[in-house]
Scaffold this motif. Structure first.
Motif, PDB file in Angstrom:
ATOM      1  N   GLY A  74     -21.511 -16.399   5.949  1.00 32.19           N
ATOM      2  CA  GLY A  74     -20.788 -16.963   7.089  1.00 32.19           C
ATOM      3  C   GLY A  74     -19.495 -16.228   7.385  1.00 32.19           C
ATOM      4  O   GLY A  74     -19.136 -16.012   8.544  1.00 32.19           O
ATOM      5  N   SER A  75     -18.782 -15.829   6.330  1.00 28.75           N
ATOM      6  CA  SER A  75     -17.529 -15.097   6.543  1.00 28.75           C
ATOM      7  C   SER A  75     -17.786 -13.722   7.154  1.00 28.75           C
ATOM      8  O   SER A  75     -17.012 -13.246   7.985  1.00 28.75           O
ATOM      9  N   LYS A  76     -18.890 -13.073   6.753  1.00 28.92           N
ATOM     10  CA  LYS A  76     -19.250 -11.792   7.366  1.00 28.92           C
ATOM     11  C   LYS A  76     -19.560 -11.978   8.848  1.00 28.92           C
ATOM     12  O   LYS A  76     -19.161 -11.161   9.687  1.00 28.92           O
ATOM     13  N   ALA A  77     -20.281 -13.060   9.165  1.00 25.78           N
ATOM     14  CA  ALA A  77     -20.614 -13.347  10.560  1.00 25.78           C
ATOM     15  C   ALA A  77     -19.353 -13.652  11.370  1.00 25.78           C
ATOM     16  O   ALA A  77     -19.237 -13.273  12.543  1.00 25.78           O
ATOM     17  N   TRP A  78     -18.412 -14.328  10.745  1.00 27.02           N
ATOM     18  CA  TRP A  78     -17.156 -14.700  11.420  1.00 27.02           C
ATOM     19  C   TRP A  78     -16.432 -13.463  11.926  1.00 27.02           C
ATOM     20  O   TRP A  78     -15.932 -13.439  13.053  1.00 27.02           O
ATOM     21  N   PHE A  79     -16.371 -12.435  11.104  1.00 26.64           N
ATOM     22  CA  PHE A  79     -15.661 -11.221  11.497  1.00 26.64           C
ATOM     23  C   PHE A  79     -16.544 -10.242  12.274  1.00 26.64           C
ATOM     24  O   PHE A  79     -16.037  -9.366  12.959  1.00 26.64           O
ATOM     25  N   TRP A  80     -17.843 -10.396  12.151  1.00 31.31           N
ATOM     26  CA  TRP A  80     -18.755  -9.539  12.927  1.00 31.31           C
ATOM     27  C   TRP A  80     -18.749  -9.948  14.388  1.00 31.31           C
ATOM     28  O   TRP A  80     -18.644  -9.130  15.290  1.00 31.31           O
ATOM     29  N   LYS A  85     -15.856 -17.597  21.128  1.00 33.56           N
ATOM     30  CA  LYS A  85     -16.862 -18.564  21.527  1.00 33.56           C
ATOM     31  C   LYS A  85     -18.100 -18.502  20.637  1.00 33.56           C
ATOM     32  O   LYS A  85     -18.860 -19.462  20.551  1.00 33.56           O
ATOM     33  N   ARG A  86     -18.320 -17.394  19.977  1.00 34.00           N
ATOM     34  CA  ARG A  86     -19.549 -17.217  19.204  1.00 34.00           C
ATOM     35  C   ARG A  86     -19.338 -17.247  17.693  1.00 34.00           C
ATOM     36  O   ARG A  86     -20.248 -17.600  16.955  1.00 34.00           O
ATOM     37  N   ARG A  87     -18.151 -16.893  17.253  1.00 28.11           N
ATOM     38  CA  ARG A  87     -17.978 -16.653  15.828  1.00 28.11           C
ATOM     39  C   ARG A  87     -18.169 -17.912  14.978  1.00 28.11           C
ATOM     40  O   ARG A  87     -18.787 -17.838  13.907  1.00 28.11           O
ATOM     41  N   ALA A  88     -17.689 -19.049  15.427  1.00 28.40           N
ATOM     42  CA  ALA A  88     -17.831 -20.271  14.632  1.00 28.40           C
ATOM     43  C   ALA A  88     -19.300 -20.674  14.523  1.00 28.40           C
ATOM     44  O   ALA A  88     -19.781 -21.048  13.446  1.00 28.40           O
ATOM     45  N   VAL A  89     -20.011 -20.599  15.640  1.00 29.33           N
ATOM     46  CA  VAL A  89     -21.435 -20.954  15.639  1.00 29.33           C
ATOM     47  C   VAL A  89     -22.217 -20.020  14.724  1.00 29.33           C
ATOM     48  O   VAL A  89     -23.065 -20.458  13.937  1.00 29.33           O
ATOM     49  N   LYS A  90     -21.926 -18.720  14.822  1.00 25.65           N
ATOM     50  CA  LYS A  90     -22.630 -17.731  14.011  1.00 25.65           C
ATOM     51  C   LYS A  90     -22.281 -17.865  12.536  1.00 25.65           C
ATOM     52  O   LYS A  90     -23.124 -17.601  11.673  1.00 25.65           O
ATOM     53  N   ALA A  91     -21.056 -18.275  12.237  1.00 26.26           N
ATOM     54  CA  ALA A  91     -20.638 -18.421  10.843  1.00 26.26           C
ATOM     55  C   ALA A  91     -21.321 -19.615  10.178  1.00 26.26           C
ATOM     56  O   ALA A  91     -21.872 -19.508   9.073  1.00 26.26           O
ATOM     57  N   PHE A  92     -21.325 -20.756  10.862  1.00 24.07           N
ATOM     58  CA  PHE A  92     -21.891 -21.970  10.271  1.00 24.07           C
ATOM     59  C   PHE A  92     -23.418 -22.031  10.408  1.00 24.07           C
ATOM     60  O   PHE A  92     -24.049 -22.923   9.848  1.00 24.07           O
ATOM     61  N   TYR A  93     -23.978 -21.066  11.100  1.00 23.39           N
ATOM     62  CA  TYR A  93     -25.432 -20.930  11.192  1.00 23.39           C
ATOM     63  C   TYR A  93     -26.048 -20.756   9.812  1.00 23.39           C
ATOM     64  O   TYR A  93     -27.161 -21.213   9.553  1.00 23.39           O
ATOM     65  N   TRP A  94     -25.302 -20.123   8.895  1.00 23.60           N
ATOM     66  CA  TRP A  94     -25.828 -19.820   7.559  1.00 23.60           C
ATOM     67  C   TRP A  94     -25.735 -20.999   6.599  1.00 23.60           C
ATOM     68  O   TRP A  94     -26.128 -20.879   5.441  1.00 23.60           O
ATOM     69  N   PHE A  95     -25.231 -22.130   7.085  1.00 26.05           N
ATOM     70  CA  PHE A  95     -25.202 -23.328   6.253  1.00 26.05           C
ATOM     71  C   PHE A  95     -26.471 -24.170   6.433  1.00 26.05           C
ATOM     72  O   PHE A  95     -26.648 -25.163   5.741  1.00 26.05           O
ATOM     73  N   ARG A  96     -27.319 -23.755   7.369  1.00 24.81           N
ATOM     74  CA  ARG A  96     -28.601 -24.446   7.517  1.00 24.81           C
ATOM     75  C   ARG A  96     -29.446 -24.183   6.267  1.00 24.81           C
ATOM     76  O   ARG A  96     -29.482 -23.061   5.771  1.00 24.81           O
ATOM     77  N   PRO A  97     -30.137 -25.207   5.746  1.00 30.39           N
ATOM     78  CA  PRO A  97     -30.882 -25.041   4.492  1.00 30.39           C
ATOM     79  C   PRO A  97     -31.830 -23.849   4.481  1.00 30.39           C
ATOM     80  O   PRO A  97     -31.870 -23.087   3.511  1.00 30.39           O
ATOM     81  N   SER A  98     -32.606 -23.668   5.548  1.00 24.97           N
ATOM     82  CA  SER A  98     -33.577 -22.572   5.574  1.00 24.97           C
ATOM     83  C   SER A  98     -32.886 -21.212   5.549  1.00 24.97           C
ATOM     84  O   SER A  98     -33.349 -20.273   4.883  1.00 24.97           O
ATOM     85  N   VAL A 179     -26.606 -10.455   8.822  1.00 24.03           N
ATOM     86  CA  VAL A 179     -25.961 -11.222   9.889  1.00 24.03           C
ATOM     87  C   VAL A 179     -26.495 -10.796  11.258  1.00 24.03           C
ATOM     88  O   VAL A 179     -26.725 -11.630  12.140  1.00 24.03           O
ATOM     89  N   LYS A 180     -26.689  -9.514  11.420  1.00 23.33           N
ATOM     90  CA  LYS A 180     -27.156  -8.982  12.696  1.00 23.33           C
ATOM     91  C   LYS A 180     -28.637  -9.247  12.914  1.00 23.33           C
ATOM     92  O   LYS A 180     -29.079  -9.469  14.051  1.00 23.33           O
ATOM     93  N   ASN A 181     -29.420  -9.237  11.817  1.00 22.02           N
ATOM     94  CA  ASN A 181     -30.866  -9.445  11.903  1.00 22.02           C
ATOM     95  C   ASN A 181     -31.298 -10.513  10.891  1.00 22.02           C
ATOM     96  O   ASN A 181     -31.799 -10.173   9.806  1.00 22.02           O
ATOM     97  N   PRO A 182     -31.084 -11.791  11.192  1.00 24.69           N
ATOM     98  CA  PRO A 182     -31.358 -12.870  10.229  1.00 24.69           C
ATOM     99  C   PRO A 182     -32.802 -12.921   9.733  1.00 24.69           C
ATOM    100  O   PRO A 182     -33.049 -13.383   8.626  1.00 24.69           O
ATOM    101  N   SER A 183     -33.738 -12.465  10.548  1.00 24.68           N
ATOM    102  CA  SER A 183     -35.149 -12.566  10.164  1.00 24.68           C
ATOM    103  C   SER A 183     -35.634 -11.369   9.345  1.00 24.68           C
ATOM    104  O   SER A 183     -36.771 -11.377   8.853  1.00 24.68           O
ATOM    105  N   MET A 184     -34.806 -10.360   9.188  1.00 25.29           N
ATOM    106  CA  MET A 184     -35.221  -9.160   8.452  1.00 25.29           C
ATOM    107  C   MET A 184     -35.373  -9.472   6.965  1.00 25.29           C
ATOM    108  O   MET A 184     -34.585 -10.203   6.373  1.00 25.29           O
TER     109      MET A 184
END
Length: 263
Positions: A74-80, A85-98, A179-184
Motif C-alpha cells: 500500500g505504501s508503494k502504491a501511495w507514492f506511485w 484523488k487516486r493514491r488513497a484508493v490505490k493504497a488501501f486496495y491492497w488491504f482486501r483479503p484476496s 502495484v502497477k500490474n496487480p494480476s501479474m
C-alpha cells in the motif's frame, strides 16, 4: 533523469503532501510495532497455559505478516499514484483479503530470495572470521596468523556486503511492478524486475546512498517526518522512470507532465 533531477521532482510531488504521506507511513510503522509487541504481551499473560497461548501467538504472527504485506504494498502504491484523488484508493486496495494474500506471497518470496543471497555473499567472510576467532581461543594459532585471518575475513565480509547491496537492487522494482500490474504472477514479476534492472543497479544504489546524510540526521526523529516521504517518493519516481522506459504505451514521468497534473 539524473539522480539530482529525480530528487528535485520528488520534492515537487511531496510539496504540500508531507503531512499526509508522513501520516500514512507512520500508520505503517505503528501497525508493525503493534503486531511485533503483541506476542510479548500474549506470552506474558498466557504463559501459564501454552495450549491457549500458542495458537494465539501463531494467529498474531500470521496477521502481522499479512498486515506488513498490505502496508508495504500500500505504501508503494501511495507514492506511485501521486495524484491525490487516486493514491488513497490505490493504497488501501491492497488491504482486501484476496489482494492481501497475493502481496503476502510476494513479500515472502522476496524475503527468501534476499536471505539466500545474503548468506551467499556474507558466508565466506563470516566463516573466516569465525574460524580465526575459534582457533585463537583454542590456542592453536599464532597472533600474526590470527590477525591476518581476522583482517582477511573482515575485508572479505565488507566486500561481500558492498556487492550484496548493489546486487539486491535487482529486486528494487518488484513491489512497483506488483502495484502497477496487480494480476501479474510473482514469477513473472521477479523475472521482469531482474531484466529491467540490468543497467540500473548502480544508479538505484547511489540514489539510496544519497539519503545517508538525511538518515543520520533523522536520529533526531523530527526530520524523519520529511525524510521518510522524500526517500519513498524518490524511489517511486526512479521506479517509474525505469518502467516507463520499458513501456511503449506510457509516457515518461517528467516535470512538464507533473505540472499539468497539478494544474
Amino acid at each position: 533523469m539524473k539522480i539530482s533531477q529525480i530528487k528535485k521532482l520528488s520534492r515537487k510531488i511531496i510539496k504540500g503532501n508531507v503531512k499526509s504521506s508522513s501520516a500514512f507511513l507512520w500508520v505503517f510503522a505503528g501497525g508493525i510495532l503493534l503486531f511485533s509487541a503483541l506476542p510479548f504481551f500474549v506470552d506474558l499473560f498466557l504463559s501459564f497455559n501454552p495450549v491457549i497461548s500458542l495458537p494465539i501467538l501463531l494467529a498474531i504472527l500470521f496477521l502481522g505478516i499479512t498486515l506488513f504485506s498490505a502496508l508495504a504494498t500500500g505504501s508503494k502504491a501511495w507514492f506511485w499514484f501521486y495524484n491525490k484523488k487516486r493514491r488513497a484508493v490505490k493504497a488501501f486496495y491492497w488491504f482486501r483479503p484476496s489482494k492481501n494474500i497475493k502481496s503476502t506471497g510476494l513479500y515472502f518470496s522476496l524475503f527468501l530470495k534476499k536471505l539466500m543471497w545474503i548468506m551467499a555473499f556474507t558466508s565466506p567472510g563470516a566463516v573466516l572470521i569465525f574460524l580465526s576467532v575459534f582457533t585463537a581461543m583454542d590456542g592453536g594459532v599464532e597472533f600474526n596468523l590470527f590477525a591476518s585471518w581476522l583482517a582477511g575475513g573482515i575485508i572479505l565480509l565488507f566486500t561481500g556486503l558492498c556487492f550484496l547491496y548493489i546486487f539486491l537492487q535487482r529486486y528494487f522494482l518488484v513491489p512497483y511492478i506488483k502495484v502497477k500490474n496487480p494480476s501479474m504472477k510473482n514469477k513473472e514479476i521477479f523475472f521482469k524486475s531482474k531484466e529491467y534492472m540490468n543497467n540500473h543497479l548502480k544508479k538505484v544504489a547511489l540514489l539510496k546512498l544519497s539519503f545517508a546524510p538525511w538518515i543520520l540526521l533523522s536520529v533526531a526523529l523530527l526530520p524523519l517526518l520529511y525524510v521518510w516521504p522524500y526517500y519513498s517518493q524518490s524511489c517511486a519516481v526512479m521506479a517509474k522512470e525505469i518502467l516507463d522506459k520499458k513501456s511503449e504505451t506510457e509516457k515518461p514521468l517528467d516535470e512538464l507532465e507533473l505540472e499539468k497534473s497539478e494544474g
